[in-house]
Design a protein around this motif. Structure first.
Motif, PDB file in Angstrom:
ATOM      1  N   UNK A 401       0.825  -1.198   0.000  1.00 13.72           N
ATOM      2  CA  UNK A 401       0.000   0.000   0.000  1.00 13.72           C
ATOM      3  C   UNK A 401       0.865   1.256   0.000  1.00 13.72           C
ATOM      4  N   UNK A 402       0.298   2.304  -0.521  1.00  9.87           N
ATOM      5  CA  UNK A 402       0.940   3.608  -0.468  1.00  9.87           C
ATOM      6  C   UNK A 402       0.806   4.186   0.929  1.00  9.87           C
ATOM      7  N   UNK A 403       1.762   5.008   1.315  1.00  7.21           N
ATOM      8  CA  UNK A 403       1.603   5.766   2.558  1.00  7.21           C
ATOM      9  C   UNK A 403       0.943   7.107   2.289  1.00  7.21           C
ATOM     10  N   UNK A 404       0.617   7.352   1.032  1.00  2.00           N
ATOM     11  CA  UNK A 404      -0.016   8.606   0.625  1.00  2.00           C
ATOM     12  C   UNK A 404      -1.536   8.470   0.672  1.00  2.00           C
ATOM     13  N   UNK A 405      -2.186   9.458   1.267  1.00  2.00           N
ATOM     14  CA  UNK A 405      -3.645   9.576   1.239  1.00  2.00           C
ATOM     15  C   UNK A 405      -3.933  10.906   0.557  1.00  2.00           C
ATOM     16  N   UNK A 406      -4.656  10.863  -0.558  1.00  2.00           N
ATOM     17  CA  UNK A 406      -4.854  12.040  -1.402  1.00  2.00           C
ATOM     18  C   UNK A 406      -6.233  12.650  -1.149  1.00  2.00           C
ATOM     19  N   UNK A 407      -6.249  13.955  -0.899  1.00  2.00           N
ATOM     20  CA  UNK A 407      -7.497  14.636  -0.571  1.00  2.00           C
ATOM     21  C   UNK A 407      -8.545  14.545  -1.648  1.00  2.00           C
ATOM     22  N   UNK A 408      -8.143  14.705  -2.911  1.00  2.00           N
ATOM     23  CA  UNK A 408      -9.096  14.616  -4.013  1.00  2.00           C
ATOM     24  C   UNK A 408      -9.776  13.254  -4.026  1.00  2.00           C
ATOM     25  N   UNK A 409      -8.992  12.210  -3.866  1.00  2.00           N
ATOM     26  CA  UNK A 409      -9.550  10.859  -3.912  1.00  2.00           C
ATOM     27  C   UNK A 409     -10.409  10.569  -2.693  1.00  2.00           C
ATOM     28  N   UNK A 410     -10.009  11.080  -1.523  1.00  2.00           N
ATOM     29  CA  UNK A 410     -10.853  10.923  -0.341  1.00  2.00           C
ATOM     30  C   UNK A 410     -12.166  11.661  -0.520  1.00  2.00           C
TER      31      UNK A 410
END
Length: 456
Positions: A401-410
């Protein structure tokens, strides 16, 4: 009862997050004016996914995915255990999706959300703009939003913001609470100031919208929005309506729409082809518009999803979309069989076996029961996807998994669960402004003009 796991640690995070060339400086917003919990109407929480939906909404808590100083969401955060490191900038489409959430929070009786909408509108009002249109990315490291010399005004991202501002106005215009009524009026003022920008993007020689404007070259971008099957369709739809005749409907209806022949288990399908074969390109606009009702025959979109389902099931991943990579980069992932770029022109696209959870959120608008089954299966099979800021943006076939959480996708992920409400607010606005007839008229031309019968 749902509990915010993230909120328990917020006290220790406040004050450590960052927020131009604008002549106007945003008034100081009290640091203590924080949002410690997020709740929307109970009807939007599916019984089997309630806690997970809450966990993903909590990206938009202050000190997690939202700046405690500027009161705006970051473009993304990087999560390592309990450590959350925010980006130094935001994406205007992420701000638009944040507005959608705040409106729902206000409807659920959240007083803090109405104060936050006031703060968000203040930031938008004083932010640097071009002819009323917002820049795509804004730096948040200073005391106010700023842009670089290489900044770009993106038509599609402004289309997204315009529909969210319309939804805000549709929710609160003529409200009995004068504070909410004033928010609606401010949203309308921002929309009115953008008209000259939309008119400036229209190219009468091509009959299409330019894709944007470059600050670097002080000129319009050299390419146009010319495909209906991409998320960018929101821009010409809005531009035509708000220009009230200055930009003709042909700016939308003359765009191309391709489908492709495809055989699955001896069944013939004709899926819509998006440029990259990316899932969000097909379904992001449905967060604001009831496209299942507007499009004359949406079987091509169902077939598009069927191809994605087949690919996802083969590799045990969510559907494929532009997203983070598992090494924290970013890629415009797509499925070749539903990519116009690949199938018609033979271009290489980003493939692989990486999927993104936000696609299953978008799929919820099409098939709630199957989407929930897939989301719950993903969580149970790959618990590592859960982070302190919501679910990781990407997971591959090996479970990395990525450690990135993207605001647009959330924003897309959670927004799909209350899309019906957003659509109602948008339609209320369009009807009151007299735009709904034009919108309906343009969508009658959402039909394929070419069928691709081969693959390179």
């Amino acid at each position: 009862m749902r509990k915010s796991i993230i909120a328990l640690n917020l006290l220790f995070l406040f004050g450590c997050n960052g927020g131009g060339d604008s002549a106007t400086v945003a008034p100081e917003i009290p640091v203590e004016d924080v949002i410690r919990s997020i709740n929307i109407d109970e009807k939007y929480y599916p019984e089997s996914f309630a806690q997970s939906l809450q966990d993903n909404m909590d990206y938009f808590l202050d000190g997690v995915g939202v700046s405690t100083r500027l009161k705006l969401p970051y473009d993304h955060v990087l999560v390592q255990g309990s450590s959350i490191a925010p980006s130094s900038y935001t994406n205007i489409s992420t701000v638009a999706l944040y507005i959608n959430l705040l409106v729902e929070m206000v409807d659920a009786g959240d007083e803090a959300a109405s104060k936050r909408l006031d703060a968000v509108l203040t930031q938008l009002e004083v932010s640097p703009k071009w002819n009323g249109l917002f820049y795509w990315l804004y730096d948040m490291s200073g005391s106010a939003l700023a842009v670089s010399n290489s900044a770009t005004v993106s038509a599609v991202d402004n289309g997204i913001m315009s529909f969210s501002l319309a939804g805000l106005n549709g929710a609160f215009d003529n409200h009995s609470d004068e504070r909410l009524n004033r928010l609606a009026q401010r949203a309308q003022s921002l929309l009115e100031k953008q008209v000259i920008g939309w008119q400036s993007l229209y190219d009468p020689n091509r009959g299409l919208l330019h894709a944007g404007w470059s600050r670097t070259s002080n000129s319009l971008l050299g390419y146009h929005i010319d495909r209906k099957a991409n998320e960018s369709r929101l821009a010409p739809l809005w531009a035509v309506m708000v220009s009230e005749g200055t930009i003709p409907e042909t700016a939308f209806t003359d765009m191309e729409l391709l489908v492709g022949e495809y055989t699955m288990d001896s069944h013939d399908l004709t899926p819509m082809l998006t440029w990259d074969g990316s899932y969000f390109q097909a379904f992001l606009p449905a967060l604001w518009l009831d496209e299942q009702r507007l499009i004359p025959n949406d079987q091509m979109m169902d077939d598009f999803t069927e191809v994605h389902k087949q690919y996802a099931d083969l590799h045990r991943i969510p559907f494929v979309s532009a997203s983070a990579t598992v090494d924290d980069g970013y890629a415009a992932f797509g499925v070749q069989d539903v990519s116009e770029s690949y199938r018609k022109f033979g271009n290489e696209i980003e493939t692989g076996t990486t999927g993104s959870p936000h696609t299953l959120g978008l799929y919820y608008m099409q098939n709630p029961s199957d989407a929930l089954a897939r989301l719950n299966q993903l969580r149970n099979r790959s618990p590592q996807i859960q982070t302190q800021a919501g679910w990781a943006d990407a997971i591959d076939a090996n479970g990395h998994v990525s450690s990135k959480v993207i605001g647009l996708d959330q924003g897309m992920f959670i927004g799909a669960f209350f899309a019906d409400s957003v659509r109602e607010n948008v339609e209320r606005y369009l009807t009151r402004k007299g735009y709904q007839t034009s919108l309906t008229s343009m969508y009658t031309d959402f039909i394929p003009n070419e069928t691709v019968t081969h693959t390179p």
